[in-house]
Scaffold this motif. Sequence first.
Motif, PDB file in Angstrom:
ATOM      1  N   UNK A   1      25.403 131.552 -55.135  1.00 44.54           N
ATOM      2  CA  UNK A   1      24.504 130.523 -54.602  1.00 44.54           C
ATOM      3  C   UNK A   1      25.263 129.708 -53.567  1.00 44.54           C
ATOM      4  N   UNK A   2      24.932 129.897 -52.300  1.00 40.15           N
ATOM      5  CA  UNK A   2      25.644 129.168 -51.246  1.00 40.15           C
ATOM      6  C   UNK A   2      25.119 127.735 -51.141  1.00 40.15           C
ATOM      7  N   UNK A   3      25.987 126.868 -50.688  1.00 40.51           N
ATOM      8  CA  UNK A   3      25.565 125.486 -50.469  1.00 40.51           C
ATOM      9  C   UNK A   3      24.512 125.409 -49.368  1.00 40.51           C
ATOM     10  N   UNK A   4      24.543 126.353 -48.437  1.00 44.60           N
ATOM     11  CA  UNK A   4      23.514 126.383 -47.399  1.00 44.60           C
ATOM     12  C   UNK A   4      22.150 126.665 -48.017  1.00 44.60           C
ATOM     13  N   UNK A   5      22.089 127.618 -48.945  1.00 42.61           N
ATOM     14  CA  UNK A   5      20.822 127.909 -49.635  1.00 42.61           C
ATOM     15  C   UNK A   5      20.268 126.659 -50.310  1.00 42.61           C
ATOM     16  N   UNK A   6      21.150 125.933 -50.982  1.00 36.25           N
ATOM     17  CA  UNK A   6      20.740 124.719 -51.695  1.00 36.25           C
ATOM     18  C   UNK A   6      20.277 123.668 -50.704  1.00 36.25           C
ATOM     19  N   UNK A   7      21.033 123.489 -49.623  1.00 34.32           N
ATOM     20  CA  UNK A   7      20.660 122.503 -48.602  1.00 34.32           C
ATOM     21  C   UNK A   7      19.276 122.817 -48.023  1.00 34.32           C
ATOM     22  N   UNK A   8      19.084 124.053 -47.614  1.00 34.41           N
ATOM     23  CA  UNK A   8      17.808 124.435 -46.999  1.00 34.41           C
ATOM     24  C   UNK A   8      16.654 124.264 -47.981  1.00 34.41           C
ATOM     25  N   UNK A   9      16.897 124.568 -49.255  1.00 32.02           N
ATOM     26  CA  UNK A   9      15.854 124.409 -50.277  1.00 32.02           C
ATOM     27  C   UNK A   9      15.471 122.945 -50.454  1.00 32.02           C
TER      28      UNK A   9
ATOM     29  N   UNK B   1      16.676 125.706 -40.943  1.00 36.38           N
ATOM     30  CA  UNK B   1      18.014 125.536 -40.362  1.00 36.38           C
ATOM     31  C   UNK B   1      18.365 124.045 -40.365  1.00 36.38           C
ATOM     32  N   UNK B   2      19.639 123.758 -40.250  1.00 38.49           N
ATOM     33  CA  UNK B   2      20.108 122.374 -40.294  1.00 38.49           C
ATOM     34  C   UNK B   2      19.783 121.674 -38.987  1.00 38.49           C
ATOM     35  N   UNK B   3      19.233 120.505 -39.123  1.00 39.10           N
ATOM     36  CA  UNK B   3      18.975 119.660 -37.963  1.00 39.10           C
ATOM     37  C   UNK B   3      19.438 118.252 -38.282  1.00 39.10           C
ATOM     38  N   UNK B   4      20.669 117.952 -37.921  1.00 38.81           N
ATOM     39  CA  UNK B   4      21.247 116.646 -38.229  1.00 38.81           C
ATOM     40  C   UNK B   4      20.869 115.587 -37.211  1.00 38.81           C
ATOM     41  N   UNK B   5      20.787 115.995 -35.978  1.00 41.61           N
ATOM     42  CA  UNK B   5      20.655 115.023 -34.895  1.00 41.61           C
ATOM     43  C   UNK B   5      19.276 115.089 -34.264  1.00 41.61           C
ATOM     44  N   UNK B   6      18.661 113.953 -34.148  1.00 44.53           N
ATOM     45  CA  UNK B   6      17.374 113.856 -33.470  1.00 44.53           C
ATOM     46  C   UNK B   6      17.619 113.270 -32.079  1.00 44.53           C
TER      47      UNK B   6
ATOM     48  N   UNK C   1      27.344 121.915 -33.271  1.00 44.80           N
ATOM     49  CA  UNK C   1      27.809 121.229 -34.484  1.00 44.80           C
ATOM     50  C   UNK C   1      26.965 121.659 -35.687  1.00 44.80           C
ATOM     51  N   UNK C   2      25.665 121.728 -35.501  1.00 43.22           N
ATOM     52  CA  UNK C   2      24.768 122.117 -36.589  1.00 43.22           C
ATOM     53  C   UNK C   2      25.026 123.565 -37.026  1.00 43.22           C
ATOM     54  N   UNK C   3      25.262 124.442 -36.061  1.00 42.28           N
ATOM     55  CA  UNK C   3      25.556 125.843 -36.373  1.00 42.28           C
ATOM     56  C   UNK C   3      26.875 125.963 -37.137  1.00 42.28           C
ATOM     57  N   UNK C   4      27.868 125.186 -36.755  1.00 42.49           N
ATOM     58  CA  UNK C   4      29.153 125.196 -37.459  1.00 42.49           C
ATOM     59  C   UNK C   4      28.985 124.706 -38.893  1.00 42.49           C
ATOM     60  N   UNK C   5      28.203 123.672 -39.086  1.00 41.32           N
ATOM     61  CA  UNK C   5      27.964 123.163 -40.432  1.00 41.32           C
ATOM     62  C   UNK C   5      27.248 124.219 -41.277  1.00 41.32           C
ATOM     63  N   UNK C   6      26.269 124.885 -40.704  1.00 41.49           N
ATOM     64  CA  UNK C   6      25.577 125.970 -41.418  1.00 41.49           C
ATOM     65  C   UNK C   6      26.573 127.049 -41.852  1.00 41.49           C
ATOM     66  N   UNK C   7      27.468 127.419 -40.954  1.00 45.34           N
ATOM     67  CA  UNK C   7      28.466 128.445 -41.274  1.00 45.34           C
ATOM     68  C   UNK C   7      29.386 127.972 -42.401  1.00 45.34           C
ATOM     69  N   UNK C   8      29.808 126.716 -42.340  1.00 44.59           N
ATOM     70  CA  UNK C   8      30.685 126.174 -43.383  1.00 44.59           C
ATOM     71  C   UNK C   8      29.975 126.146 -44.737  1.00 44.59           C
ATOM     72  N   UNK C   9      28.732 125.682 -44.760  1.00 44.38           N
ATOM     73  CA  UNK C   9      27.980 125.622 -46.019  1.00 44.38           C
ATOM     74  C   UNK C   9      27.666 127.021 -46.553  1.00 44.38           C
ATOM     75  N   UNK C  10      27.476 127.975 -45.668  1.00 44.96           N
ATOM     76  CA  UNK C  10      27.205 129.354 -46.088  1.00 44.96           C
ATOM     77  C   UNK C  10      28.417 129.964 -46.796  1.00 44.96           C
TER      78      UNK C  10
END
Length: 143
Positions: free
Chosen positions: A69-77, A83-88, A114-123
């Motif tokens: 169970x990746x942290x990315x899966x948990x985050x997206x759920x 996908x991660x969207x931190x910045x508006x 930055x968002x793509x890097x965070x996704x990769x790290x959480x994955x």
Amino acid sequence: MDTKFSVALHILTMISESKEVLSSQALAVSVGTNASYIRKVIALLKNAGLITSQQGRSGYQLSKNPKEISLLEIYLATQEVDHIRLFQIHQHANQDCPVGQHIEGAMTPIFASVEKQLEADLAHQTLDNVIDNLYQIAKKSRI
């Protein structure tokens, strides 16, 4: 600030490591919130297929091993996004201003990177990493 991600990590860790059947009330006591908020987060985790429960019985089970169970899966759920969207980016920039005309285009690639890097790290991090950290910290605090 939205805390569903960290609450989900707390819930999933408890479900994984507890020998007892945990109700939403028991989880709420540990998290320090109310049971209705826990049930809301649990519904998101169930919808994502991360946990299961049996009708007519209290308690929850992980649907797969914590290492899977990746942290990315948990985050997206928990954020209900794909996908991660931190910045508006602010709306209504003045298009008559040279900065206002181009600021969105100047920020977008940086934010996306930055968002793509965070996704990769959480994955690459799993629930098992959180559980391992928990035991390491608990062991140190007993010294």
